[in-house]
Design a protein around this motif. Structure first.
Motif, PDB file in Angstrom:
ATOM      1  N   VAL A 222       0.857  -1.186   0.000  1.00 26.32           N
ATOM      2  CA  VAL A 222       0.000   0.000   0.000  1.00 26.32           C
ATOM      3  C   VAL A 222       0.894   1.237   0.000  1.00 26.32           C
ATOM      4  CG1 VAL A 222      -1.744   1.303   1.273  1.00 26.32           C
ATOM      5  CG2 VAL A 222      -1.864  -1.196   1.189  1.00 26.32           C
ATOM      6  N   ILE A 223       0.670   2.101  -0.979  1.00 27.60           N
ATOM      7  CA  ILE A 223       1.468   3.310  -1.139  1.00 27.60           C
ATOM      8  C   ILE A 223       0.603   4.526  -0.829  1.00 27.60           C
ATOM      9  CG2 ILE A 223       2.964   4.620  -2.681  1.00 27.60           C
ATOM     10  CD1 ILE A 223       3.904   1.744  -2.160  1.00 27.60           C
ATOM     11  N   LYS A 224       1.137   5.413   0.011  1.00 28.54           N
ATOM     12  CA  LYS A 224       0.417   6.626   0.380  1.00 28.54           C
ATOM     13  C   LYS A 224       1.392   7.796   0.391  1.00 28.54           C
ATOM     14  CE  LYS A 224      -2.263   8.590   4.204  1.00 28.54           C
ATOM     15  NZ  LYS A 224      -2.768   8.332   5.561  1.00 28.54           N
ATOM     16  N   ASP A 225       1.020   8.897  -0.270  1.00 31.67           N
ATOM     17  CA  ASP A 225       1.928  10.034  -0.426  1.00 31.67           C
ATOM     18  C   ASP A 225       3.250   9.584  -1.032  1.00 31.67           C
ATOM     19  OD1 ASP A 225       0.006  11.691   0.734  1.00 31.67           O
ATOM     20  OD2 ASP A 225       0.761  11.306   2.753  1.00 31.67           O
ATOM     21  N   VAL A 226       3.181   8.631  -1.958  1.00 32.52           N
ATOM     22  CA  VAL A 226       4.338   8.075  -2.686  1.00 32.52           C
ATOM     23  C   VAL A 226       5.339   7.448  -1.712  1.00 32.52           C
ATOM     24  CG1 VAL A 226       5.754   8.450  -4.729  1.00 32.52           C
ATOM     25  CG2 VAL A 226       4.001  10.103  -4.172  1.00 32.52           C
ATOM     26  N   SER A 233      -1.201  -9.084   2.953  1.00 32.28           N
ATOM     27  CA  SER A 233      -1.053 -10.460   2.482  1.00 32.28           C
ATOM     28  C   SER A 233      -2.055 -10.729   1.360  1.00 32.28           C
ATOM     29  CB  SER A 233      -1.283 -11.438   3.637  1.00 32.28           C
ATOM     30  OG  SER A 233      -2.644 -11.384   4.062  1.00 32.28           O
ATOM     31  N   GLU A 234      -1.882 -11.858   0.708  1.00 26.72           N
ATOM     32  CA  GLU A 234      -2.820 -12.227  -0.354  1.00 26.72           C
ATOM     33  C   GLU A 234      -4.232 -12.378   0.190  1.00 26.72           C
ATOM     34  OE1 GLU A 234      -0.939 -15.719  -1.853  1.00 26.72           O
ATOM     35  OE2 GLU A 234       0.205 -14.621  -3.357  1.00 26.72           O
ATOM     36  N   GLN A 235      -4.329 -12.865   1.418  1.00 27.20           N
ATOM     37  CA  GLN A 235      -5.651 -13.038   2.036  1.00 27.20           C
ATOM     38  C   GLN A 235      -6.298 -11.695   2.342  1.00 27.20           C
ATOM     39  OE1 GLN A 235      -5.712 -14.811   5.967  1.00 27.20           O
ATOM     40  NE2 GLN A 235      -7.726 -15.702   5.629  1.00 27.20           N
ATOM     41  N   ASP A 236      -5.519 -10.760   2.923  1.00 24.62           N
ATOM     42  CA  ASP A 236      -6.076  -9.458   3.290  1.00 24.62           C
ATOM     43  C   ASP A 236      -6.383  -8.594   2.070  1.00 24.62           C
ATOM     44  OD1 ASP A 236      -5.950 -10.079   5.961  1.00 24.62           O
ATOM     45  OD2 ASP A 236      -3.977  -9.194   6.262  1.00 24.62           O
ATOM     46  N   SER A 237      -5.658  -8.818   0.978  1.00 23.49           N
ATOM     47  CA  SER A 237      -5.851  -7.984  -0.210  1.00 23.49           C
ATOM     48  C   SER A 237      -6.848  -8.579  -1.195  1.00 23.49           C
ATOM     49  CB  SER A 237      -4.515  -7.763  -0.926  1.00 23.49           C
ATOM     50  OG  SER A 237      -3.980  -8.995  -1.389  1.00 23.49           O
ATOM     51  N   SER A 238      -7.425  -9.738  -0.864  1.00 21.22           N
ATOM     52  CA  SER A 238      -8.348 -10.389  -1.797  1.00 21.22           C
ATOM     53  C   SER A 238      -9.557  -9.504  -2.103  1.00 21.22           C
ATOM     54  CB  SER A 238      -8.812 -11.736  -1.237  1.00 21.22           C
ATOM     55  OG  SER A 238      -9.445 -11.567   0.018  1.00 21.22           O
ATOM     56  N   GLY A 239      -9.981  -8.705  -1.133  1.00 18.80           N
ATOM     57  CA  GLY A 239     -11.109  -7.807  -1.359  1.00 18.80           C
ATOM     58  C   GLY A 239     -10.811  -6.741  -2.394  1.00 18.80           C
ATOM     59  N   LEU A 240      -9.545  -6.329  -2.489  1.00 23.79           N
ATOM     60  CA  LEU A 240      -9.160  -5.341  -3.495  1.00 23.79           C
ATOM     61  C   LEU A 240      -9.319  -5.916  -4.891  1.00 23.79           C
ATOM     62  CD1 LEU A 240      -5.934  -3.840  -1.873  1.00 23.79           C
ATOM     63  CD2 LEU A 240      -8.122  -2.690  -2.160  1.00 23.79           C
ATOM     64  N   VAL A 337      -7.154  -1.182   5.300  1.00 22.69           N
ATOM     65  CA  VAL A 337      -6.821   0.106   4.687  1.00 22.69           C
ATOM     66  C   VAL A 337      -7.477   1.284   5.411  1.00 22.69           C
ATOM     67  CG1 VAL A 337      -6.441  -0.941   2.440  1.00 22.69           C
ATOM     68  CG2 VAL A 337      -8.707  -0.051   2.989  1.00 22.69           C
ATOM     69  N   GLN A 338      -8.660   1.072   5.988  1.00 23.28           N
ATOM     70  CA  GLN A 338      -9.386   2.180   6.616  1.00 23.28           C
ATOM     71  C   GLN A 338      -8.937   2.410   8.054  1.00 23.28           C
ATOM     72  OE1 GLN A 338     -13.639   1.657   6.739  1.00 23.28           O
ATOM     73  NE2 GLN A 338     -14.059   3.856   6.829  1.00 23.28           N
ATOM     74  N   THR A 339      -8.645   1.350   8.773  1.00 27.11           N
ATOM     75  CA  THR A 339      -8.304   1.463  10.191  1.00 27.11           C
ATOM     76  C   THR A 339      -6.808   1.442  10.441  1.00 27.11           C
ATOM     77  OG1 THR A 339     -10.378   0.343  10.748  1.00 27.11           O
ATOM     78  CG2 THR A 339      -8.712   0.493  12.472  1.00 27.11           C
ATOM     79  N   ARG A 340      -6.121   0.458   9.855  1.00 32.04           N
ATOM     80  CA  ARG A 340      -4.706   0.280  10.172  1.00 32.04           C
ATOM     81  C   ARG A 340      -3.794   1.208   9.384  1.00 32.04           C
ATOM     82  NH1 ARG A 340      -0.235  -3.112   8.997  1.00 32.04           N
ATOM     83  NH2 ARG A 340      -1.244  -4.105   7.216  1.00 32.04           N
ATOM     84  N   MET A 341      -4.130   1.479   8.100  1.00 37.74           N
ATOM     85  CA  MET A 341      -3.205   2.239   7.255  1.00 37.74           C
ATOM     86  C   MET A 341      -3.677   3.641   6.909  1.00 37.74           C
ATOM     87  SD  MET A 341      -1.917  -0.679   4.597  1.00 37.74           S
ATOM     88  CE  MET A 341      -1.470  -2.323   5.148  1.00 37.74           C
ATOM     89  N   ASP A 342      -4.944   3.933   7.123  1.00 39.69           N
ATOM     90  CA  ASP A 342      -5.482   5.244   6.733  1.00 39.69           C
ATOM     91  C   ASP A 342      -5.157   5.568   5.277  1.00 39.69           C
ATOM     92  OD1 ASP A 342      -6.644   5.793   9.154  1.00 39.69           O
ATOM     93  OD2 ASP A 342      -4.894   6.818   9.960  1.00 39.69           O
ATOM     94  N   ALA A 343      -5.343   4.605   4.415  1.00 37.05           N
ATOM     95  CA  ALA A 343      -4.997   4.791   3.001  1.00 37.05           C
ATOM     96  C   ALA A 343      -6.197   4.413   2.141  1.00 37.05           C
ATOM     97  CB  ALA A 343      -3.789   3.944   2.637  1.00 37.05           C
ATOM     98  N   ASP A 344      -6.761   5.393   1.487  1.00 30.45           N
ATOM     99  CA  ASP A 344      -7.946   5.165   0.666  1.00 30.45           C
ATOM    100  C   ASP A 344      -7.538   4.626  -0.706  1.00 30.45           C
ATOM    101  OD1 ASP A 344     -10.310   5.151  -0.693  1.00 30.45           O
ATOM    102  OD2 ASP A 344     -10.567   7.324  -0.739  1.00 30.45           O
ATOM    103  N   VAL A 345      -7.358   3.314  -0.776  1.00 28.44           N
ATOM    104  CA  VAL A 345      -7.056   2.666  -2.048  1.00 28.44           C
ATOM    105  C   VAL A 345      -8.304   2.000  -2.626  1.00 28.44           C
ATOM    106  CG1 VAL A 345      -4.637   2.282  -1.474  1.00 28.44           C
ATOM    107  CG2 VAL A 345      -6.330   0.544  -0.872  1.00 28.44           C
TER     108      VAL A 345
END
Length: 394
Positions: A222-226, A233-240, A337-345
């Motif tokens: 996950v990239i935020k502000d470059v 993980s593959e499991q956590d990113s499956s929703g993306l 992405v919403q809770t742990r990383m604060d990154a709107d991907v």
């Protein structure tokens, strides 16, 4: 009345000479191109790292075509791949030092993969991306990846005898090929300044009874502000991959499947098509988002005791089970992405900007804090189309 025959004959001869001259020049130009290929080294992949003393390590894999192969081709090529590394105060300086060291002119025209090392990604890679876009200008099909550790070590560890073909095939994978220069440029300029990139890794495969280290893809960065915001993980990113990442694409380009446990066994469905709809809402100052996902899927494995062929009711009953599982996949991704990383991907910023431009403008600079508090309602509709053609338990 028809003119002097001698003059007409001279004109015909001049025309014939011109045609012959053009025919002689055409093959000569082809030889000039071929001669140029023998003086060029084609960068097929590049790794960029930041060192502890703020230097930049540039590692390139250079494809040198065989003199008789006629250059490179998108589907593969005859030649050898060499790996070189050079350090500099910046990427332009490292590239310049690398070019001085090599007898061939380095070309970025066939670059497939650009891999960013972990330390550089965490520090921030805006300068390096700016240089690639502004000066080097690799083709738009060049894809960006991030790796754990250093890109130099990753590229140097590859001993796959088919490295050139492997890199081409990886670049063409649906999970990689969409993360190209256009995607990165648009994401950086987007509303949330957050996006994802595939994670490059290695895997050992047996080839001719000996292990070889081959490039592979594992997970998402996950990239935020470059800058690197975190790993998924593959499991956590499956929703993306399932819903959020490509809002306007209906087909699912890679093998994405969902498995549920039921009646003493497992049932797996392969997802074929999907349609995602985001409905942003602002009421009484409260921001919310309704996420509606429609999925078409086919049963590809059934080790449970459920007879899926005898009755359509069995298939319909399973749809609710798969809907719950898919909803959990989406929720798991949102939590990351919403809770742990604060990154709107997940495209929320763009959706609010389009539907509520005036309210969006007011919170644009504080979008991270708003994104964190958005209430999300998930709705999943799963249509199981096929149950398979056999009820025999193996």
């Amino acid at each position: 009345m028809g003119g002097d025959p001698t003059i007409r004959l001279k004109e015909k001869r001049a025309t014939i000479r011109m045609i012959l001259l053009i025919l002689m020049v055409v093959p000569l130009s082809g030889c000039w191109d071929q001669d140029e290929v023998s003086h060029v080294g084609f960068i097929i992949s590049a790794g960029i790292d930041s060192t502890s003393n703020d230097k930049v390590d540039l590692t390139v894999q250079v494809f040198i075509p065989n003199p008789t192969s006629g250059g490179t081709s998108e589907g593969g090529g005859e030649g050898r791949v060499f790996t070189y590394t050079k350090r500099g105060d910046s990427m332009p300086e490292a590239l310049s030092s690398l070019q001085k060291r090599l007898p061939r002119t380095l070309s970025w025209d066939h670059t497939k993969l650009i891999i960013i090392g972990e330390q550089l990604a965490a520090r921030g890679m805006r300068d390096e991306i700016d240089f690639l876009f502004r000066d080097v200008e690799p083709r738009e099909q060049a894809n960006f990846l991030v790796c754990k550790g250093t890109a130099m070590k990753l590229l140097q560890s590859l001993d796959d005898p088919n490295t050139y073909d492997t890199i081409i095939r990886i670049a063409d994978m649906p999970s990689v090929g969409t993360y190209n220069m256009n995607y990165v440029e648009e994401s950086i300029a987007g509303e949330s300044d957050a996006f994802i990139l595939p994670v490059a890794d290695t895997i050992e495969l047996m080839m001719s009874k000996s292990p070889k280290t081959v490039l592979t893809i594992k997970g998402v960065a996950v990239i935020k502000d470059v800058k690197l915001a975190g790993w998924m993980s593959e499991q956590d990113s499956s929703g993306l991959h399932l819903g959020f990442q490509w809002l306007h694409q209906t087909s699912i380009g890679h093998n994405l499947s969902v498995t549920v446990k039921k009646d003493g066994g497992k049932i797996t469905a392969k997802l074929v098509r999907r349609k995602l709809q985001l409905s942003p809402s602002i009421r009484n100052g409260k921001w919310s988002m309704k996420v509606k996902l429609k999925v078409d899927a086919d049963i590809v494995q059934n080790s449970s005791s459920i007879d899926l062929l005898s009755s359509k009711d069995s298939l319909r009953a399973l749809q609710g089970v798969f809907e719950d599982e898919i909803k959990q996949m989406l929720q798991r991704t949102l939590d990351e992405v919403q809770t742990r990383m604060d990154a709107d991907v997940v495209g929320f910023a763009r959706s609010f900007h389009k539907k509520h431009p005036h309210q969006w403008k007011k919170v644009e600079r504080e979008w991270d804090s708003v994104f964190r508090t958005i209430e999300v309602k998930l709705e999943v509709i799963c249509n199981l189309r096929k149950s398979g053609i056999s009820n025999v338990k193996i």
